[in-house]
Design a protein around this motif. Structure first.
Motif, PDB file in Angstrom:
ATOM      1  N   ILE A 106      -3.536  10.166   1.502  1.00 54.80           N
ATOM      2  CA  ILE A 106      -2.570  11.232   1.200  1.00 54.80           C
ATOM      3  C   ILE A 106      -1.977  11.056  -0.199  1.00 54.80           C
ATOM      4  CG2 ILE A 106      -1.985  11.647   3.618  1.00 54.80           C
ATOM      5  CD1 ILE A 106       0.743  10.264   3.014  1.00 54.80           C
ATOM      6  N   ILE A 107      -1.813   9.807  -0.628  1.00 56.84           N
ATOM      7  CA  ILE A 107      -1.315   9.589  -1.994  1.00 56.84           C
ATOM      8  C   ILE A 107      -2.317  10.142  -3.006  1.00 56.84           C
ATOM      9  CG2 ILE A 107      -0.792   7.808  -3.718  1.00 56.84           C
ATOM     10  CD1 ILE A 107       0.392   6.126  -1.411  1.00 56.84           C
ATOM     11  N   ALA A 108      -3.614   9.993  -2.712  1.00 50.69           N
ATOM     12  CA  ALA A 108      -4.660  10.465  -3.621  1.00 50.69           C
ATOM     13  C   ALA A 108      -4.669  11.984  -3.749  1.00 50.69           C
ATOM     14  CB  ALA A 108      -6.022   9.971  -3.154  1.00 50.69           C
ATOM     15  N   THR A 109      -4.082  12.708  -2.788  1.00 54.07           N
ATOM     16  CA  THR A 109      -4.047  14.169  -2.895  1.00 54.07           C
ATOM     17  C   THR A 109      -3.146  14.627  -4.037  1.00 54.07           C
ATOM     18  OG1 THR A 109      -2.140  14.467  -1.399  1.00 54.07           O
ATOM     19  CG2 THR A 109      -4.358  14.382  -0.397  1.00 54.07           C
ATOM     20  N   GLY A 110      -2.181  13.789  -4.412  1.00 49.61           N
ATOM     21  CA  GLY A 110      -1.234  14.172  -5.449  1.00 49.61           C
ATOM     22  C   GLY A 110      -0.069  14.995  -4.937  1.00 49.61           C
ATOM     23  N   TYR A 111       0.001  15.206  -3.611  1.00 50.62           N
ATOM     24  CA  TYR A 111       1.047  16.040  -3.039  1.00 50.62           C
ATOM     25  C   TYR A 111       2.231  15.239  -2.506  1.00 50.62           C
ATOM     26  CZ  TYR A 111      -2.717  19.490  -3.139  1.00 50.62           C
ATOM     27  OH  TYR A 111      -3.739  20.314  -3.540  1.00 50.62           O
ATOM     28  N   VAL A 112       2.177  13.933  -2.631  1.00 51.03           N
ATOM     29  CA  VAL A 112       3.268  13.095  -2.120  1.00 51.03           C
ATOM     30  C   VAL A 112       4.374  13.012  -3.178  1.00 51.03           C
ATOM     31  CG1 VAL A 112       3.932  10.764  -1.423  1.00 51.03           C
ATOM     32  CG2 VAL A 112       1.787  11.751  -0.597  1.00 51.03           C
ATOM     33  N   ILE A 113       5.570  13.419  -2.787  1.00 52.78           N
ATOM     34  CA  ILE A 113       6.740  13.293  -3.657  1.00 52.78           C
ATOM     35  C   ILE A 113       7.262  11.867  -3.631  1.00 52.78           C
ATOM     36  CG2 ILE A 113       9.129  14.037  -4.030  1.00 52.78           C
ATOM     37  CD1 ILE A 113       7.081  16.189  -4.678  1.00 52.78           C
TER      38      ILE A 113
ATOM     39  N   VAL B  13       0.413   5.667  -8.989  1.00 53.62           N
ATOM     40  CA  VAL B  13       1.399   4.893  -8.223  1.00 53.62           C
ATOM     41  C   VAL B  13       2.334   5.843  -7.480  1.00 53.62           C
ATOM     42  CG1 VAL B  13       3.282   3.230  -8.381  1.00 53.62           C
ATOM     43  CG2 VAL B  13       1.296   3.016  -9.896  1.00 53.62           C
ATOM     44  N   ALA B  14       2.592   5.558  -6.217  1.00 51.26           N
ATOM     45  CA  ALA B  14       3.531   6.343  -5.421  1.00 51.26           C
ATOM     46  C   ALA B  14       4.923   5.735  -5.544  1.00 51.26           C
ATOM     47  CB  ALA B  14       3.096   6.372  -3.967  1.00 51.26           C
ATOM     48  N   LYS B  15       5.938   6.586  -5.530  1.00 51.06           N
ATOM     49  CA  LYS B  15       7.322   6.156  -5.701  1.00 51.06           C
ATOM     50  C   LYS B  15       8.096   6.271  -4.385  1.00 51.06           C
ATOM     51  CE  LYS B  15       7.034   5.709 -10.253  1.00 51.06           C
ATOM     52  NZ  LYS B  15       7.267   4.434 -10.955  1.00 51.06           N
ATOM     53  N   ALA B  16       9.133   5.459  -4.261  1.00 50.39           N
ATOM     54  CA  ALA B  16      10.014   5.509  -3.092  1.00 50.39           C
ATOM     55  C   ALA B  16      11.199   6.406  -3.416  1.00 50.39           C
ATOM     56  CB  ALA B  16      10.477   4.105  -2.717  1.00 50.39           C
TER      57      ALA B  16
ATOM     58  N   PHE C 260       0.816  -1.220   0.000  1.00 51.72           N
ATOM     59  CA  PHE C 260       0.000   0.000   0.000  1.00 51.72           C
ATOM     60  C   PHE C 260       0.848   1.267   0.000  1.00 51.72           C
ATOM     61  CE2 PHE C 260      -0.424  -0.960   4.713  1.00 51.72           C
ATOM     62  CZ  PHE C 260       0.025   0.239   5.252  1.00 51.72           C
ATOM     63  N   THR C 261       2.155   1.148   0.284  1.00 52.33           N
ATOM     64  CA  THR C 261       3.018   2.313   0.131  1.00 52.33           C
ATOM     65  C   THR C 261       3.120   2.727  -1.334  1.00 52.33           C
ATOM     66  OG1 THR C 261       4.305   1.511   2.007  1.00 52.33           O
ATOM     67  CG2 THR C 261       5.290   3.237   0.715  1.00 52.33           C
ATOM     68  N   MET C 262       2.833   1.824  -2.249  1.00 49.51           N
ATOM     69  CA  MET C 262       2.845   2.153  -3.675  1.00 49.51           C
ATOM     70  C   MET C 262       1.509   2.724  -4.146  1.00 49.51           C
ATOM     71  SD  MET C 262       5.122  -0.873  -5.389  1.00 49.51           S
ATOM     72  CE  MET C 262       5.369   0.095  -6.878  1.00 49.51           C
ATOM     73  N   GLY C 263       0.573   2.867  -3.201  1.00 50.05           N
ATOM     74  CA  GLY C 263      -0.745   3.361  -3.565  1.00 50.05           C
ATOM     75  C   GLY C 263      -1.718   2.263  -3.924  1.00 50.05           C
ATOM     76  N   ALA C 264      -1.291   1.012  -3.771  1.00 52.98           N
ATOM     77  CA  ALA C 264      -2.141  -0.140  -4.114  1.00 52.98           C
ATOM     78  C   ALA C 264      -2.878  -0.636  -2.877  1.00 52.98           C
ATOM     79  CB  ALA C 264      -1.290  -1.257  -4.704  1.00 52.98           C
ATOM     80  N   ARG C 265      -4.142  -0.921  -3.035  1.00 57.24           N
ATOM     81  CA  ARG C 265      -4.905  -1.495  -1.919  1.00 57.24           C
ATOM     82  C   ARG C 265      -4.714  -3.009  -1.920  1.00 57.24           C
ATOM     83  NH1 ARG C 265      -8.810  -0.057   1.597  1.00 57.24           N
ATOM     84  NH2 ARG C 265      -8.976   2.024   0.669  1.00 57.24           N
ATOM     85  N   PRO C 266      -4.152  -3.585  -0.840  1.00 62.75           N
ATOM     86  CA  PRO C 266      -3.969  -5.044  -0.797  1.00 62.75           C
ATOM     87  C   PRO C 266      -5.307  -5.771  -0.895  1.00 62.75           C
ATOM     88  CG  PRO C 266      -2.705  -3.963   0.943  1.00 62.75           C
ATOM     89  CD  PRO C 266      -3.627  -2.927   0.364  1.00 62.75           C
ATOM     90  N   ILE C 267      -5.328  -6.856  -1.691  1.00 66.33           N
ATOM     91  CA  ILE C 267      -6.567  -7.633  -1.819  1.00 66.33           C
ATOM     92  C   ILE C 267      -6.373  -9.103  -1.484  1.00 66.33           C
ATOM     93  CG2 ILE C 267      -7.572  -6.068  -3.519  1.00 66.33           C
ATOM     94  CD1 ILE C 267      -6.901  -8.172  -5.680  1.00 66.33           C
ATOM     95  N   ALA C 268      -5.128  -9.563  -1.328  1.00 60.03           N
ATOM     96  CA  ALA C 268      -4.926 -10.991  -1.062  1.00 60.03           C
ATOM     97  C   ALA C 268      -3.547 -11.230  -0.476  1.00 60.03           C
ATOM     98  CB  ALA C 268      -5.096 -11.813  -2.335  1.00 60.03           C
ATOM     99  N   GLN C 269      -3.454 -12.268   0.358  1.00 56.11           N
ATOM    100  CA  GLN C 269      -2.203 -12.692   0.960  1.00 56.11           C
ATOM    101  C   GLN C 269      -2.018 -14.189   0.764  1.00 56.11           C
ATOM    102  OE1 GLN C 269      -2.102  -9.799   4.878  1.00 56.11           O
ATOM    103  NE2 GLN C 269      -3.364 -11.606   4.956  1.00 56.11           N
TER     104      GLN C 269
END
Length: 752
Positions: free
Chosen positions: A258-265, A195-198, A120-129
């Motif tokens: 916060i990722i959805a705001t578009g303000y995350v570098i 997608v959020a980047k590291a 989820f740090t990449m902006g993805a919602r986990p759906i399975a483990q």
């Protein structure tokens, strides 16, 4: 500026896992002797767990590209693959072996938490483990304690976090008595373009730490994971992290918001090595620096030393870099979710060479001044090519001949059937999976329809409507890899692909968890090198590039030696059309059972040979890549042409177990015949690869036969589905209710 702390010695460095020549290299990089905080920073960042210093040279040889790959292997928090309709799947597998050996509940729980944060740090919602687990001799109280703790840790964390556990694998062998393996897999969905980047860039942009407060749990956890398990390992219990799944659920929602705001570098999970890992990796990638005030980090204990704050692996934390001027918006989101959100620093400029520096302050004093680039994988972290040599036993295993063991007689069949169906490596894992919530989120399409791989519908908040499903599996028979690491690793990839194909999916990509012993032992390193070569060749042939994963060395103890080499394959597949969903269960009495693929006079490394005949020295099972590819192509076509009712690959326990599992899943029996061209034990219990059992209705039979006659793959009609009982060559081998009871209850009875 004066740096605090007395200057450490080479002996201090050695105690932190830093080799003398590495210490000299640190002195050269800094242009001076490091203080204790700086040496601690290098010790964790240059540990095997963080730097992959003994593995990266070989990992770079793995195929890493395809048209669907959206992130370079290892450069983001997890792999990212285009699945169409503007969506991508983020997925990854990682180990938590050493922590689970010491404290199985928290070790496994925090493994689940960590891998989900990567998603989820990449902006993805986990759906399975999924999970892949290895334990020792199940007759030992210690093994049962570890299994109970790990299972409960996975279940409690995953269930509370609200992500379904949809499958996995468990194996038992005495080589894992001291060192269990706990590998956790997670997959999530994100819209392409969101997608959020590291990474970190933009001079003056604020740096935040969000989520839980920082405590003293997990300090030097990365270093601990980069050494052998020993009697002294229990002294390092504080290196095991403590998890809170409810906090993680809040962190998930706040992070996606916060990722959805578009303000995350940039944003990165604080996993191994904590703050220092996130600050250094993000800065190195963005070619900037950071100045960090450790006084501003929310802490759980007073007066924490600088190295403790920097190295803590407390769970449920993220490092976030946002656009300057948007601090209030981010703060408001985390206040809403009642989570810590503290600005601890800002991004600084880098010299023209892009080598940004990290400056850490405590109580107003500069306590560490280190170059980000020199700390990280792909930067200045050391890379080694270790010596390796083939272990002597490999040639001894290759000398095995099948005629040295007696064939089974008709009178033996019932005994062998009972042994295999109740064996912990084959029987139902019901005792384990009933502790997991597999239905939360209502996306799992496998709970009431068993198949070789898990099928999970692509759905969730904010995800555009689609009929697609991801098809996921984890696979590795480490006994095969121990017998021949090159072939064994190829089989692991092939079986993962076969499981996805038999479920109606198309294999897309791989994440791997490479579990091995001490890399400084030449024979262990040979296992690693050969397994990577075999995996690479297989992934290339299946067009399933490696998106990333994890290397776990030092799974070794003085008592048991190294564990079997265990390169676990986590594979992602895609099912475009839900009508192609294929299950393994026999459906109607009278349906015809066919074997697709060629039998072999081979029992090598089979469960039958290993545990029933008690012959442990044999090569890997027969495997032919061309045959494997051909069989999988045919099975795909049979499914899309609607010519079969069920499909189940032949793996552990051989043909008999595969047919029995299909019968049990459908509440049916079967009557099959062996082939006089092959030994009875090889035909029924051998584990030669590239074979699939399918069932065909009377209405499908003519079309099936016509299609197979034109295919360039061996096939044979071996029997039919019956109302009850398991019949071989006209003889009732075992009653169906007895078989089902043994299979379903064996593990639970052992654990009771």
């Amino acid at each position: 500026m004066e740096l605090l702390d007395p200057l450490p010695t080479v002996e201090t460095a050695r105690k932190l896992g830093v080799l003398p020549d590495e210490f000299d290299r640190i002195v050269t990089i800094l242009g001076r002797q490091p203080n204790f905080t700086e040496l601690s920073i290098f010790s964790v960042m240059w540990s095997e767990h963080c730097s992959y210093k003994n593995s990266i040279i070989w990992l770079k040889t793995l195929p890493r590209d395809s048209d669907r790959m959206l992130a370079k292997a290892g450069e983001e928090n997890a792999g990212l693959v285009d699945i169409g309709d503007g969506l991508a799947c983020s997925f990854k597998i990682e180990s938590h072996n050493h922590p689970s050996a010491l404290e199985p509940y928290q070790g496994a729980a925090t493994g689940v938490g960590g891998i989900n944060r990567d998603i989820f740090t990449m902006g993805a919602r986990p759906i399975a483990q999924l999970n892949s687990l290895r334990f020792g001799d199940l007759s030992l109280p210690k093994t049962r304690r570890l299994l109970r703790g790990v299972t409960k840790g996975i279940g409690d964390y995953g269930n509370a976090f609200g992500i379904p556990t949809v499958g996995g694998e468990i194996y038992f062998d005495e080589c894992y008595n001291t060192n269990p393996l706990v590998n956790a897999f997670s997959a999530g969905i994100v819209e392409i373009g969101k997608v959020a980047k590291a990474t970190s860039y933009g001079v003056g942009n604020p740096v935040f730490i969000v989520g839980s407060a920082t405590g003293k749990d997990g300090i030097h956890g990365a270093t601990f994971a980069s050494e052998d398990i020993s009697a002294a390992s229990t002294d390092k219990l504080p290196a095991v992290q403590v998890g809170d799944p409810f906090m993680e659920k809040l962190l998930l929602e706040a992070t996606l918001e916060i990722i959805a705001t578009g303000y995350v570098i940039g944003i990165q999970d604080m996993g191994a090595a904590g703050i220092i890992c996130s600050t250094s990796e993000m800065s190195a990638k963005g070619e900037h620096g950071m100045v960090i005030d450790l006084d501003k980090v929310p802490t759980r204990q007073p007066n924490m030393a600088p190295f403790e704050i920097l190295l803590s692996e407390s769970q449920e934390r993220m490092l976030v870099v946002i656009e300057k001027g948007k601090e209030g918006i981010i703060q408001g989101i985390f206040d809403k979710w009642d989570l810590h959100c503290a600005q601890i620093g800002e991004v600084t400029a880098a010299p023209a060479d892009g080598m940004g520096r990290l400056h850490f302050y405590r109580y107003g004093q500069l306590v560490a001044d280190v170059p980000a680039h020199d700390l990280v994988l792909g930067g200045g972290a050391p890379q080694y090519r270790r010596d390796y040599k083939e272990p002597a036993y490999i040639k001894e295993f290759a000398k095995f001949r099948i005629n040295t063991v007696p064939d089974v007689t008709p009178a033996d069949l019932g005994d062998v059937a009972r042994h295999l169906l109740s064996h912990p490596n084959i029987c139902s894992r019901r005792w384990v999976y009933e502790q997991y919530d597999s239905m939360v989120g209502t996306a799992n399409r496998s709970t009431n329809a068993p198949s070789d791989a898990a099928v999970v519908r692509v759905k969730g908040a904010g995800i555009p409507k689609t009929d697609k499903s991801i098809v996921i599996t984890v696979d590795c028979n480490s006994r095969y890899v121990n017998a021949n690491p090159f072939t064994g690793a190829q089989i692991a990839v092939a079986e993962a692909a076969r499981n996805i194909v038999c479920t109606g999916g198309e294999p897309l990509a791989v994440t791997n968890n490479l579990n091995f012993g001490n890399p400084y032992v030449p024979e262990v390193y040979w296992h690693f090198v050969e397994a990577v070569k075999g995996m690479g060749e297989a992934c290339a042939r299946f067009a399933t590039p490696v998106t990333g994963g994890n290397v776990s060395f030092y799974n070794q103890s003085s008592d048991d030696g190294p564990v079997f080499p265990t390169p676990t394959i986590g594979m992602l597949g895609l099912m475009e059309n839900p009508d192609n969903r294929m299950t393994l269960n026999f459906q109607n009495e009278g349906d015809t059972i066919y074997l697709i693929g060629s039998p072999q006079n081979d029992v090598a490394s089979s469960e039958y040979l290993y545990s029933y005949r008690k012959v442990k020295a044999s090569p890997a099972p027969a495997f032919d890549m061309e045959q494997e590819l051909a069989v999988q192509t045919i099975v795909k076509q049979l499914i899309t042409k609607k010519l079969i009712r069920s499909a189940h690959d032949i793996s552990d326990g051989g043909l008999f177990v595969a047919v029995a599992e299909s019968a049990m899943a459908g509440g049916r029996g079967f009557a099959i015949n062996t082939d006089g061209e092959y030994r009875r034990d090889a035909y029924l219990f051998g584990e030669s690869q590239s074979r699939v059992i399918v069932s065909v209705s009377a209405e499908q039979q003519a079309g099936f036969e016509q299609f197979m006659q034109k295919a360039h793959v061996s096939y044979s009609q071996i029997g039919s589905v019956t109302a009850s009982d398991y019949v071989v060559d006209g003889q009732v081998v075992i009653a169906s209710d007895t078989a089902t009871s043994l299979y379903n209850n064996a593990l639970g009875e052992i654990m009771a």
